[in-house]
Scaffold this motif. Sequence first.
Motif, short mmCIF file in Angstrom:
data_model
loop_
_atom_site.label_atom_id
_atom_site.label_comp_id
_atom_site.label_asym_id
_atom_site.label_seq_id
_atom_site.Cartn_x
_atom_site.Cartn_y
_atom_site.Cartn_z
N GLN C 200 0.86 -1.30 -0.01
CA GLN C 200 -0.08 -0.06 -0.08
C GLN C 200 0.87 1.23 -0.06
O GLN C 200 0.40 2.36 -0.54
CB GLN C 200 -0.78 -0.05 1.41
N THR C 201 1.99 1.19 0.74
CA THR C 201 2.89 2.56 0.76
C THR C 201 4.22 1.83 0.34
O THR C 201 4.65 0.64 0.56
CB THR C 201 3.05 2.79 2.25
N ALA C 202 5.18 3.05 0.01
CA ALA C 202 6.24 2.43 -0.57
C ALA C 202 7.29 3.61 -0.24
O ALA C 202 6.94 4.73 -0.29
CB ALA C 202 6.52 2.18 -2.12
N THR C 203 8.48 3.18 0.38
CA THR C 203 9.55 4.48 0.61
C THR C 203 10.25 4.32 -0.72
O THR C 203 10.78 3.57 -1.23
CB THR C 203 10.57 4.09 1.62
N LEU C 204 10.60 5.51 -1.16
CA LEU C 204 11.35 5.81 -2.38
C LEU C 204 12.50 6.66 -2.35
O LEU C 204 12.65 7.94 -1.79
CB LEU C 204 10.10 6.61 -3.47
N TRP C 205 13.73 6.09 -2.56
CA TRP C 205 14.96 6.82 -2.29
C TRP C 205 15.68 6.88 -3.77
O TRP C 205 15.44 6.04 -4.53
CB TRP C 205 16.07 6.00 -1.49
N ASN C 206 16.35 7.69 -4.13
CA ASN C 206 17.25 7.55 -5.28
C ASN C 206 18.75 8.03 -4.96
O ASN C 206 18.97 8.77 -4.13
CB ASN C 206 16.63 8.29 -6.24
N ASP C 207 19.37 7.88 -6.02
CA ASP C 207 20.89 7.88 -5.98
C ASP C 207 21.20 9.50 -6.54
O ASP C 207 22.55 9.86 -6.38
CB ASP C 207 21.86 6.93 -6.53
N LYS C 208 20.28 10.31 -6.84
CA LYS C 208 20.71 11.57 -7.28
C LYS C 208 21.28 11.79 -8.60
O LYS C 208 21.83 12.71 -8.96
CB LYS C 208 21.09 12.49 -6.50
N SER C 209 21.45 10.60 -9.54
CA SER C 209 22.15 10.86 -10.70
C SER C 209 20.98 10.90 -11.67
O SER C 209 19.80 10.85 -11.34
CB SER C 209 22.74 9.44 -11.05
N SER C 252 7.17 1.80 5.58
CA SER C 252 6.23 1.37 4.62
C SER C 252 6.30 -0.11 4.41
O SER C 252 7.33 -0.74 4.75
CB SER C 252 6.36 2.20 3.25
N ASP C 253 5.45 -0.49 3.55
CA ASP C 253 5.38 -1.88 3.16
C ASP C 253 6.47 -2.29 2.11
O ASP C 253 7.10 -3.50 2.31
CB ASP C 253 4.12 -2.43 2.46
N CYS C 254 6.92 -1.27 1.43
CA CYS C 254 7.81 -1.72 0.20
C CYS C 254 8.91 -0.60 0.42
O CYS C 254 8.70 0.48 0.59
CB CYS C 254 7.29 -1.70 -1.00
N PHE C 255 10.10 -1.10 -0.17
CA PHE C 255 11.26 -0.03 -0.25
C PHE C 255 11.77 -0.16 -1.67
O PHE C 255 12.00 -1.32 -2.32
CB PHE C 255 12.33 -0.22 0.68
N VAL C 256 11.92 1.13 -2.31
CA VAL C 256 12.57 0.88 -3.69
C VAL C 256 13.71 2.03 -3.77
O VAL C 256 13.42 3.30 -3.32
CB VAL C 256 11.52 1.05 -4.84
N TRP C 257 14.58 1.65 -4.48
CA TRP C 257 15.83 2.75 -4.46
C TRP C 257 16.00 2.67 -5.93
O TRP C 257 16.33 1.69 -6.60
CB TRP C 257 17.12 2.15 -3.86
N ALA C 258 15.93 3.97 -6.62
CA ALA C 258 16.38 4.30 -7.83
C ALA C 258 17.81 4.61 -7.95
O ALA C 258 18.08 5.87 -7.64
CB ALA C 258 15.48 5.31 -8.51
N GLY C 259 18.77 3.37 -8.33
CA GLY C 259 20.09 3.86 -8.35
C GLY C 259 20.85 2.81 -8.85
O GLY C 259 20.22 1.85 -9.33
N VAL C 260 22.24 2.83 -9.07
CA VAL C 260 22.98 1.86 -9.56
C VAL C 260 24.05 1.57 -8.44
O VAL C 260 24.36 2.23 -7.32
CB VAL C 260 24.22 2.40 -10.69
N THR C 261 24.38 0.32 -8.56
CA THR C 261 25.18 -0.38 -7.41
C THR C 261 26.16 0.51 -6.96
O THR C 261 26.67 0.58 -5.71
CB THR C 261 25.71 -1.78 -7.84
#
Lengths: 354, 383, 421, 272
Positions: C200-209, C252-261
């Motif tokens: 229902q909810t997701a935490t969204l982080w990103n690597d700022k690229s 939240s229920d889910c976590f997604v990170w928009a980034g590269v290793t």
Amino acid sequence: MSTNTATADPASHRLSDTLREAASKYGLIAVLLALPVYLAISDLISKGNLTDLGNNLVLGLSNGAIIALVALGYTLVYGIIELINFAHGEVFMIGSFVAFGLWGTFGISEGMAVPGMIVGLLAAMIAAMIVCGGLNVMIERVAYKPLRNAPKLAPLITAIGMSFILQNVGILWRGSSQASVPDLINQSNDLVTIGGVVINNGDVLAAAVTIPLVFLLTSFINRSRLGKAMRATAQDPDAARLMGINVNTTISMTFLLGGMLAGAAGLINLLYQTSIWYFQGFQAGLIAFTAAVMGGIGNLKGAVLGGLIIGCIGQLAEFRIGAEWTAVVVFAYLVLIMVFRPQGLIGEETREAG
Amino acid sequence: MSNLRGLLKGKNNLVVSLVALGVAAILPLFFDPLSNLTNNFILAAAFVVMALGLNIVVGFAGLLDLGYVAFYAFGAYTIGWFASDHFSSVNGGEGFHIAAGEFASNLPGIHLNFLVIVVVAVIITGIAGMLIGLPTLRLRGDYIAIVTLAFGEIIYRFAVNGDEITFGEGYKLTNGRQAISPIDSIDLPGFAPFDSAFSLRPFYWFCLVLVGIVLLVNFRLRDSRLGRAWIAIREDEVAAASMGVPLVKTKLLAYATGAAFGGISGAFLGSYLTSVNANNFQFGFSIFILAMIILGGLGSIWGVAIGAILLSFINTYFIPEVFNEVPRKIGLEFDLTILNFGIFGFLILLVMVLRPQGILPERRRALELEGVGAGDAIEVRAP
Amino acid sequence: MRFNRATALGLLVPALAFGVAACGDDDEGGGGGGGGNVAEGTTLTIYSSLPLQGTSRGQSEAVINGEKLALDEVGGKVGKYTIKYVSLDDSTAQNPGTADEGKTAQNARQAVRDKSTIFYLGEFNSGGTKVSLPILNKAGIPQISPSNTYIGLTTDEPGSEPGEPDKYYPTGKRTYARVVPRDKIQGAALVSVMKEDGCQTATLWNDKSVYGAGLARNIKQSAEQNDLTIENEQGTDKNSPNYRAIASKVKSDCFVWAGVTGENGVQVYKDVAAANKTVKLYGPDGVTEEAFSNPKEGGIPASVGARTKTTVATLGAKDLPGSEPILEKYKQEYNTQTVDPYAIYGYETMALALDALKRAGDKANDREAVTEALLSTKDRQSVLGTYSIDANGDTTLTDYGLYVIKNGQPTYSKKIEAAVS
Amino acid sequence: MSTPVETPSTATGAGKARTLLATEQVSKTFGGLVAVNDVSFEIPERSIVSIIGPNGAGKTTFFNMLTGLYKPSIGRIVFDGKDISRTRPDRITTLGIARTFQNIRLFATMSAVENVMVGQHARMKAGLIGSILRPPKVRGEERSVRDKAHEMLSYVGLATRVHDELAVNLSYGDQRRVEIARALASDPRLLLLDEPTAGMNPQESDRLTAFMRQLREERQVTILLIEHDMKVVMGVSERITVLDHGEKIAEGDPVEVRANPLVVEAYLGKQG
């Protein structure tokens, strides 16, 4: 040198100056306390509990303990030859690399029996301490000693050069990206939970190693012959020489001690962060230097205090403002301290601080 | 070496300047207009401008600035802000233009002519230089180094995270690592617009003119009331103050002048690279420039210029193109390029220990680095 | 005193030379690019420009291997033309792991200078393409990227910045195509998976690229359309030793990170997993690689890997039978057990380029004709599935594969039906 | 004692000279240490005044306060009717006080002429832009400053051939000369000399003594002197102030001071 000591303390002591002095000293403490107090109040109002703050502080203190170990190395060296050993952060990084390299050799792995692991880790720590101590002594010989009579900025510049060289050693050794290492101590395992505040294995480890090391070091410097020689050299190298103290040896021993602390910190960092990176030393070095300055550079207790405070500030900033701004907050503190209270929280005024 | 120094005195300096700049001016005619070498020469020239700026702060005034990259950033963002579509809805999306080139004058955003940008960059970086210098005034030596380093890091973080700072109609402060691009190309009145897709030569000649101006400014400042005051402060702050040199003003002028050169070069590089990316503003860059002036000889104008060219070519040519394969040839599993900064570090160390006065030392600085003068001054609190 | 006046005079020399040359340049202007649209001789050159230093080296090498494999399959020849392959590095020591503007521009110029250039394959990073695309566009050189997903390179759809994409095409003609679906599709794919898993909810982080920030915008946009609440958006700093303080905020229920290793991705996932023992973890193609998934290579521990799912625009063999032989060949050729998804992108990038050359026929030495052939690719059956290239240069492919981590390897699980609006 | 002690002649003749500089109950403490305690004294215009006292008596600290390097903890310093106790060193120089240092502090790596040119900094106008553009005004100023520097160096007796020598390469005596020339270059009304004869032989000291008088006569400079050489002090001073442990213990003309039992005990006694 003699003119220096005669005029070492130009701070004037008029009444207004005394007031200003007090304001700057307690002002810094007030500023330091303002942030957590404000957060505590706002947490109480909005959430009705202090769990977040408590968790931040626990993390801050354990992060801070590692910072303190590195900061001690800066403060030791600065205390004796008034040089910012810029490469110290990199020595700490090499400590991590050495310790990790030895895990395989000593057969340390996840899931091995606890006593065996403790023995293995102790052995790895001692090895890292020896290597880093030796490395630090070598750095002093190669990069600083030839410049002892040069203007003060010269050794600082070579220190930066050394720092870059060691970073490249790190890159050659383990590549240029962060790598995860096995979590030997199950660091994120919640050990105790008090009112929602979690203390996990990593926090206990950081405290368990830092506290005895700091005690050992301070009592060593206070009691031993070398400690006395160090203090004498720090105050006046020429006089120390006249008193029969071998200044070169004393300086080498100081670098040895600083390097050993960095080696120990390297292992703790490995276990605590569960990752390894050639650049970890640079970042940690700057933060630890900030801690040393905050406590009063040259002052051992100050370095530990500064490390713990900076650890907490860092975690609070990360939690409240955002991870990407942590460094800005820490460096802003560094600038503020340098400008308004360069002698630090409990430091004596140094010439540089003037 | 002393012969070489004699060569750079008085009238001879004229001949040397003329010959050097003349040779430099015809150099690109021997290469393809898009060749890598021309690109390398442009970068070298831009770095000469920066190094000469830092030389004023570190070499002349003796203030070790480890955050010089901040001024590169300020200069680059000046052109990023004022010569791109970064502020795209300015003037109702019509854009705001001052003597912008034909192409740029139809684009949204703020577009100022490059010559205007240079003036703006000088003002912005000059002010930034003074603001960053201000807190260091009471400090000396290594503390200055650390405070400027901290400022450099702070500016870098603001550059990286500036995309989170918004104002006005959703304008971002910077575009972080997503870069502000494209940046307007240089378009001078009376000349065809510069286009890096067709020929790099105009960029090179333009930058060479910048180098010439900066060299001239450096020589004149060194032999002026201000230059003497800077050197006096470097040698003995207390004596300088007692001789009537105002420490605060003189130091701030050093910071401002040095910063302005960084800003000019930054604006040029922003336009040349067509993008302003926060990635470029890291600590390593400050050391890269510092290494140039150490290599060339702190305080020595010609030395610094040579140091900058040398190091720039080591960086863009010798390491990646000439010696890159060397480690593999001797059976090691890496490219030399990854050791880039280690090589700079090693050079700094080597020069500082073995020949602290640099390749082409300045007469006075050489003496000082050999241990004459400076050193045990009493402390003075700059009011 | 005198020499200063003289120095000023000295400045006149370059200034004059500058003037003369600037005038002279006008004559040359056409020669540099305009006249070079038709390559002479029977050798055509394909440039590849990828970051060969730093953290992306592994993925770049996979792309190169894939490209070489595709070229080898046609024996290095198309029709009467021999294809020369030149690999360039767009990163520098100062900017390892990503495209350095100066180096990237120089790579593009090197391709422009070379009259035999017929294709430019790259950049790996969308930020790099922003630099090379305008230069190549002016010279009419067709460009294909194996990995760019940033939306603004081809369209002005939401998630792009003002002025995009037109500002990358100074000639007004399109010359760019990519073989991976743009972020809009991947964002939708990730959201679909999370919805499917009951979040229902997701935490969204990103690597700022460019990649990470752009993808995050698309994930958010897709989430809004699909009733997934995004919480706690946060940029991460590669230099942070850990992310424990912010990880403790993940509720939240889910976590997604928009980034590269390479942007400290492993630490991000470890810290989030440790701070929240129940959150489900998701990642994009930027982390679908062994350096992320294999603890032996410094990747996440198996316990975290078990909770992590990633998306890549490559389907597994079971949903794309045609790809099997190529994957086998790749494994044989490069003596490896696993095929990095980027190797497949690389393969298809080259395959698409060669296909366009083939379709251009006798005009394979004419950049304009080749570009036209590229942008009119229709129903191409490829290792990635059947797709077309639309007028913007985007692939019509919307198939995303869901990958889970088994034994440290990203392993194909199933095809995602992305809810692209 | 080869030279007989002269009674110094006051330049103003009859009547009390105007006070150029006065300190009012000035004290300076460092931490707990009191370096200068409650010192009040005056320097009449165009006089030559000495401060003497044993080592560590606070003489140099006192000098540093007069020139703005230290701020007095308590008390006021008035120069020419202006309170300068909190004024910056360079402002004080501009107002007309110049000094030399106990251990010579020339800019070692600048030539003698350049050193003296720095001394004229406060009297010059060229700013940043002027220095870069060099309009005729700036050129003219630069030329006249250089000429004046040469003139000053010749005035203090430095041979022309060493004017362009680096300060560090000069002999000790020449360095002292350059330092005085540098101080004089700012056209001071009050010149503070901190042990100018240290390291000089008797002939050189005599010459310097004569030079001080010449300075006063020719350039109307008031001179305040810290000096250990009693012959110089007694020979040149009109007034002498004696400091001991930071306090003023005696003041007066040479004859009075010499007769003061406190001085004898604190200072001269030790010599004898």
